[in-house]
Design a protein around this motif. Sequence first.
Motif, PDB file in Angstrom:
ATOM      1  N   ARG A 277       0.883  -1.190  -0.013  1.00 56.01           N
ATOM      2  CA  ARG A 277      -0.290   0.078  -0.062  1.00 56.01           C
ATOM      3  C   ARG A 277       0.805   1.297   0.005  1.00 56.01           C
ATOM      4  NH1 ARG A 277      -3.708   3.166  -0.958  1.00 56.01           N
ATOM      5  NH2 ARG A 277      -4.806   4.301   0.718  1.00 56.01           N
ATOM      6  N   GLY A 278       1.927   1.220   0.752  1.00 60.17           N
ATOM      7  CA  GLY A 278       2.948   2.239   0.978  1.00 60.17           C
ATOM      8  C   GLY A 278       3.390   2.601  -0.697  1.00 60.17           C
ATOM      9  N   GLU A 279       3.897   1.708  -1.146  1.00 52.91           N
ATOM     10  CA  GLU A 279       4.404   1.865  -2.683  1.00 52.91           C
ATOM     11  C   GLU A 279       3.536   2.297  -3.590  1.00 52.91           C
ATOM     12  OE1 GLU A 279       6.566  -1.000  -6.091  1.00 52.91           O
ATOM     13  OE2 GLU A 279       5.654  -1.809  -4.577  1.00 52.91           O
ATOM     14  N   GLU A 280       2.032   2.020  -3.503  1.00 51.86           N
ATOM     15  CA  GLU A 280       1.032   2.594  -4.361  1.00 51.86           C
ATOM     16  C   GLU A 280       0.854   4.066  -3.903  1.00 51.86           C
ATOM     17  OE1 GLU A 280      -2.386   0.216  -3.384  1.00 51.86           O
ATOM     18  OE2 GLU A 280      -1.444  -1.607  -4.385  1.00 51.86           O
ATOM     19  N   ILE A 281       0.919   4.447  -2.546  1.00 50.91           N
ATOM     20  CA  ILE A 281       0.814   5.754  -2.407  1.00 50.91           C
ATOM     21  C   ILE A 281       1.975   6.494  -2.663  1.00 50.91           C
ATOM     22  CG2 ILE A 281       0.590   7.476  -0.313  1.00 50.91           C
ATOM     23  CD1 ILE A 281      -0.926   5.202   1.148  1.00 50.91           C
TER      24      ILE A 281
ATOM     25  N   LYS B 210       3.817   6.230  -5.369  1.00 49.73           N
ATOM     26  CA  LYS B 210       3.940   6.322  -6.753  1.00 49.73           C
ATOM     27  C   LYS B 210       3.099   7.245  -7.192  1.00 49.73           C
ATOM     28  CE  LYS B 210       5.071   1.459  -8.199  1.00 49.73           C
ATOM     29  NZ  LYS B 210       4.392   0.223  -8.750  1.00 49.73           N
ATOM     30  N   VAL B 211       1.891   7.429  -6.445  1.00 50.43           N
ATOM     31  CA  VAL B 211       0.846   8.475  -6.773  1.00 50.43           C
ATOM     32  C   VAL B 211       1.234   9.888  -6.202  1.00 50.43           C
ATOM     33  CG1 VAL B 211      -1.603   9.177  -6.364  1.00 50.43           C
ATOM     34  CG2 VAL B 211      -1.064   6.725  -6.997  1.00 50.43           C
ATOM     35  N   ARG B 212       1.848   9.885  -5.061  1.00 49.02           N
ATOM     36  CA  ARG B 212       1.964  11.259  -4.228  1.00 49.02           C
ATOM     37  C   ARG B 212       3.237  11.610  -4.206  1.00 49.02           C
ATOM     38  NH1 ARG B 212      -2.926  13.748  -3.428  1.00 49.02           N
ATOM     39  NH2 ARG B 212      -4.527  12.285  -2.744  1.00 49.02           N
ATOM     40  N   CYS B 213       4.373  11.003  -4.525  1.00 47.16           N
ATOM     41  CA  CYS B 213       5.791  11.229  -3.935  1.00 47.16           C
ATOM     42  C   CYS B 213       6.635  11.193  -5.114  1.00 47.16           C
ATOM     43  CB  CYS B 213       6.123  10.202  -2.870  1.00 47.16           C
ATOM     44  SG  CYS B 213       5.375  10.032  -1.536  1.00 47.16           S
ATOM     45  N   ALA B 214       6.196  10.122  -6.000  1.00 45.61           N
ATOM     46  CA  ALA B 214       7.223   9.967  -7.072  1.00 45.61           C
ATOM     47  C   ALA B 214       7.553  11.201  -8.039  1.00 45.61           C
ATOM     48  CB  ALA B 214       6.704   8.480  -8.018  1.00 45.61           C
ATOM     49  N   LEU B 215       6.672  11.909  -8.204  1.00 46.16           N
ATOM     50  CA  LEU B 215       6.637  13.097  -9.058  1.00 46.16           C
ATOM     51  C   LEU B 215       7.924  14.078  -8.761  1.00 46.16           C
ATOM     52  CD1 LEU B 215       5.453  14.801 -11.334  1.00 46.16           C
ATOM     53  CD2 LEU B 215       4.091  15.948  -9.769  1.00 46.16           C
ATOM     54  N   CYS B 216       7.836  14.210  -7.298  1.00 38.99           N
ATOM     55  CA  CYS B 216       8.964  15.107  -6.923  1.00 38.99           C
ATOM     56  C   CYS B 216      10.334  14.427  -6.448  1.00 38.99           C
ATOM     57  CB  CYS B 216       8.665  15.773  -5.653  1.00 38.99           C
ATOM     58  SG  CYS B 216       7.262  16.795  -6.104  1.00 38.99           S
ATOM     59  N   HIS B 217      10.051  13.045  -5.753  1.00 39.87           N
ATOM     60  CA  HIS B 217      11.208  12.301  -5.372  1.00 39.87           C
ATOM     61  C   HIS B 217      11.957  11.301  -6.257  1.00 39.87           C
ATOM     62  CE1 HIS B 217      10.992  14.375  -1.377  1.00 39.87           C
ATOM     63  NE2 HIS B 217       9.824  14.349  -1.387  1.00 39.87           N
TER      64      HIS B 217
ATOM     65  N   TYR C 250       7.669   2.287   3.324  1.00 38.82           N
ATOM     66  CA  TYR C 250       8.157   1.838   1.909  1.00 38.82           C
ATOM     67  C   TYR C 250       9.318   2.707   1.711  1.00 38.82           C
ATOM     68  CZ  TYR C 250       8.455   1.812  -3.110  1.00 38.82           C
ATOM     69  OH  TYR C 250       9.009   1.630  -4.270  1.00 38.82           O
ATOM     70  N   VAL C 251       9.298   3.854   1.872  1.00 33.95           N
ATOM     71  CA  VAL C 251      10.444   4.753   1.419  1.00 33.95           C
ATOM     72  C   VAL C 251      11.655   4.093   2.104  1.00 33.95           C
ATOM     73  CG1 VAL C 251      11.624   7.170   2.164  1.00 33.95           C
ATOM     74  CG2 VAL C 251       9.243   6.861   1.151  1.00 33.95           C
TER      75      VAL C 251
END
Length: 165
Positions: free
Chosen positions: A84-88, A90-97, A156-157
Amino acid sequence: YDEIFRRTIPSIKNPAFLRVVDDKYIKTIVTEGRAGTQMTSWKTSAAGLTEQEIDKIVGYVSSERPKDRPEPFDVAGYKADLKRGEEIYKVRCALCHGKKGEGDLGLNLRNPVVQNSDLRFLAMTVRDGRANTPMPPFGKKGVGLSEQDIVDTVSYVKTLSKPKK
């Protein structure tokens, strides 16, 4: 924001950061640096500062720590769901990080300082954001992620620098 490297360089004197960290954490950053960033190590074997000089820097940096402390975050009360952490992420964090936490506009999450941070620190950072940086709050006063979502995501991070099985 650093135009040359096209990424945010967070300020170690940012009040939102100082509210959450203790002097030991600041000393680790100054002593060891932050791999994957422009923050170099300042220890004797790297940049030549003595432990006493580093302690003076830590004292200077922490002298402006805000008196108000953040709302507690009991991460131990949650069981993390890494999928679930990986899914979140991908949606919320990957754009910036970055897709793999390698950093871009946001901090490189694979660097040892982040990877060695405790979950409570990471969870409070995600929940509350960082004022005067592009890092918004993702908790109830921001995007609206639940505390469980945040624990899943930061857990997940913490896996991003580990080899995939």
